[in-house]
Write a protein that holds these residues in place. Structure first.
Motif, short mmCIF file in Angstrom:
data_model
loop_
_atom_site.label_atom_id
_atom_site.label_comp_id
_atom_site.label_asym_id
_atom_site.label_seq_id
_atom_site.Cartn_x
_atom_site.Cartn_y
_atom_site.Cartn_z
N VAL A 30 14.21 -7.60 -7.36
CA VAL A 30 13.96 -7.27 -5.95
C VAL A 30 12.67 -6.46 -5.83
CG1 VAL A 30 14.80 -5.92 -3.98
CG2 VAL A 30 16.36 -7.42 -5.22
N GLY A 31 12.43 -5.55 -6.78
CA GLY A 31 11.19 -4.77 -6.78
C GLY A 31 9.97 -5.64 -6.96
N PHE A 32 10.05 -6.61 -7.87
CA PHE A 32 8.93 -7.53 -8.06
C PHE A 32 8.70 -8.35 -6.79
CE2 PHE A 32 9.48 -7.22 -12.78
CZ PHE A 32 8.19 -6.77 -13.04
N LEU A 33 9.77 -8.83 -6.18
CA LEU A 33 9.64 -9.60 -4.94
C LEU A 33 9.01 -8.75 -3.84
CD1 LEU A 33 10.21 -12.26 -3.43
CD2 LEU A 33 12.43 -11.31 -2.82
N PHE A 34 9.48 -7.51 -3.71
CA PHE A 34 8.91 -6.58 -2.73
C PHE A 34 7.43 -6.37 -2.98
CE2 PHE A 34 8.25 -2.03 -1.37
CZ PHE A 34 8.38 -2.25 -0.02
N GLY A 35 7.06 -6.20 -4.24
CA GLY A 35 5.66 -6.00 -4.59
C GLY A 35 4.80 -7.21 -4.26
N ILE A 36 5.33 -8.40 -4.54
CA ILE A 36 4.59 -9.62 -4.24
C ILE A 36 4.39 -9.77 -2.73
CG2 ILE A 36 4.74 -12.14 -4.27
CD1 ILE A 36 6.11 -11.81 -7.06
N VAL A 37 5.45 -9.52 -1.96
CA VAL A 37 5.35 -9.65 -0.50
C VAL A 37 4.34 -8.65 0.06
CG1 VAL A 37 6.61 -9.31 1.67
CG2 VAL A 37 7.64 -10.65 -0.17
N LEU A 38 4.40 -7.39 -0.39
CA LEU A 38 3.45 -6.39 0.11
C LEU A 38 2.03 -6.71 -0.30
CD1 LEU A 38 5.26 -2.94 -0.27
CD2 LEU A 38 4.86 -4.26 1.78
N THR A 39 1.86 -7.23 -1.51
CA THR A 39 0.51 -7.58 -1.97
C THR A 39 -0.05 -8.77 -1.19
OG1 THR A 39 1.02 -6.76 -4.18
CG2 THR A 39 -0.88 -8.22 -3.98
N LYS A 40 0.76 -9.82 -1.04
CA LYS A 40 0.30 -11.01 -0.33
C LYS A 40 0.06 -10.76 1.16
CE LYS A 40 0.03 -13.91 -3.66
NZ LYS A 40 -1.27 -14.47 -4.03
N SER A 41 0.82 -9.84 1.74
CA SER A 41 0.62 -9.52 3.16
C SER A 41 -0.51 -8.51 3.35
CB SER A 41 1.91 -8.96 3.76
OG SER A 41 2.20 -7.69 3.21
N GLU A 42 -1.11 -8.07 2.26
CA GLU A 42 -2.20 -7.09 2.25
C GLU A 42 -1.77 -5.72 2.75
OE1 GLU A 42 -5.60 -8.68 4.28
OE2 GLU A 42 -5.89 -10.27 2.80
N ALA A 43 -0.49 -5.43 2.69
CA ALA A 43 0.00 -4.12 3.13
C ALA A 43 -0.37 -3.02 2.14
CB ALA A 43 1.51 -4.15 3.32
N VAL A 44 -0.76 -3.38 0.92
CA VAL A 44 -1.17 -2.37 -0.06
C VAL A 44 -2.68 -2.17 -0.09
CG1 VAL A 44 0.83 -2.79 -1.53
CG2 VAL A 44 -1.27 -4.04 -1.97
N SER A 45 -3.38 -2.90 0.76
CA SER A 45 -4.83 -2.83 0.79
C SER A 45 -5.31 -1.55 1.47
CB SER A 45 -5.39 -4.05 1.54
OG SER A 45 -6.75 -3.87 1.84
N TRP A 46 -6.14 -0.80 0.75
CA TRP A 46 -6.69 0.42 1.33
C TRP A 46 -7.49 0.08 2.58
CZ3 TRP A 46 -11.47 2.14 2.70
CH2 TRP A 46 -11.56 3.51 3.03
N TYR A 47 -8.20 -1.04 2.54
CA TYR A 47 -9.02 -1.45 3.68
C TYR A 47 -8.14 -1.69 4.91
CZ TYR A 47 -12.19 -4.08 6.62
OH TYR A 47 -12.94 -4.51 7.68
N ARG A 48 -7.00 -2.36 4.74
CA ARG A 48 -6.09 -2.62 5.87
C ARG A 48 -5.54 -1.31 6.43
NH1 ARG A 48 -6.68 -7.32 8.42
NH2 ARG A 48 -6.72 -9.04 6.97
N ILE A 49 -5.21 -0.37 5.56
CA ILE A 49 -4.69 0.92 6.00
C ILE A 49 -5.78 1.68 6.76
CG2 ILE A 49 -3.82 3.16 5.20
CD1 ILE A 49 -2.45 1.52 2.91
N TYR A 50 -7.01 1.62 6.25
CA TYR A 50 -8.15 2.25 6.92
C TYR A 50 -8.34 1.65 8.32
CZ TYR A 50 -12.96 3.68 7.88
OH TYR A 50 -14.09 4.19 8.46
N GLU A 51 -8.27 0.31 8.40
CA GLU A 51 -8.40 -0.36 9.70
C GLU A 51 -7.33 0.12 10.67
OE1 GLU A 51 -10.05 -4.89 9.22
OE2 GLU A 51 -7.95 -4.53 8.81
N MET A 52 -6.11 0.28 10.18
CA MET A 52 -5.01 0.70 11.04
C MET A 52 -5.28 2.09 11.62
SD MET A 52 -0.99 1.36 10.13
CE MET A 52 -1.31 2.73 9.06
N PHE A 53 -5.69 3.03 10.76
CA PHE A 53 -5.91 4.39 11.24
C PHE A 53 -7.17 4.52 12.09
CE2 PHE A 53 -2.84 5.47 7.89
CZ PHE A 53 -1.97 6.23 8.64
N GLN A 54 -8.04 3.53 12.04
CA GLN A 54 -9.22 3.50 12.91
C GLN A 54 -8.97 2.67 14.17
OE1 GLN A 54 -12.30 5.03 12.45
NE2 GLN A 54 -11.26 6.14 10.83
N PHE A 55 -7.75 2.15 14.32
CA PHE A 55 -7.36 1.29 15.45
C PHE A 55 -8.31 0.08 15.58
CE2 PHE A 55 -5.85 5.56 16.61
CZ PHE A 55 -4.49 5.29 16.67
N GLN A 56 -8.68 -0.50 14.44
CA GLN A 56 -9.58 -1.65 14.44
C GLN A 56 -8.85 -2.97 14.26
OE1 GLN A 56 -12.26 -0.66 11.27
NE2 GLN A 56 -13.48 0.70 12.53
#
Length: 137
Positions: free
Chosen positions: A9-35
């Motif tokens: 389940v942990g591996f599956l969770f990791g794959i889903v978060l990675t493929k959805s780019e939820a672990v991407s620093w750039y995506r997190i930065y975009e979110m906090f900049q409301f971009q």
């Protein structure tokens, strides 16, 4: 055998978060900049899925693996502590670019500098354990 289930389940969770780019620093930065709506969409889907899951558990009296009923207590009244906790969590998330879930995923993906974030999270958890009796709850 249970360990293998949790590991899968942990591996599956990791794959889903990675493929959805939820672990991407750039995506997190975009979110906090409301971009970009990307991360807000992921969080919204997670909240909606959790809401449906909780309602299914409550309305159908679902039992856990051991056959005991799952009891979900109502939240206590008062919102100050939730605002303060959310503020600290959000500030930490914005400063390091990772929430606790993806820390292990990022380390597993070879981003070794995230080990510093993990160390900080562990120290913060330890300090909370020491101070929790002195903090307002």
């Amino acid at each position: 055998m249970k360990f293998i289930k949790y590991l899968l389940v942990g591996f599956l969770f990791g794959i889903v978060l990675t493929k959805s780019e939820a672990v991407s620093w750039y995506r997190i930065y975009e979110m906090f900049q409301f971009q970009s709506f990307h991360m807000y969409g992921i969080i919204g889907v997670a909240v909606f899925t959790g809401l449906i899951g909780i309602q299914i558990i409550k309305r159908n009296n679902i039992k856990d693996i051991q056959g005991k009923p799952i009891v979900i207590a109502d939240k206590e009244k008062g919102s100050f502590r939730y605002w303060v906790g959310g503020l600290f969590f959000g500030l930490g998330w914005a400063l390091v670019g990772a929430c606790p879930g993806p820390i292990f995923i990022l380390i597993g993906a070879g981003f070794w500098s995230v080990a510093v974030i993990l160390l900080g999270a562990m120290i913060g958890t330890f300090l909370y354990g020491l101070l929790k009796d002195k903090l307002p709850h």
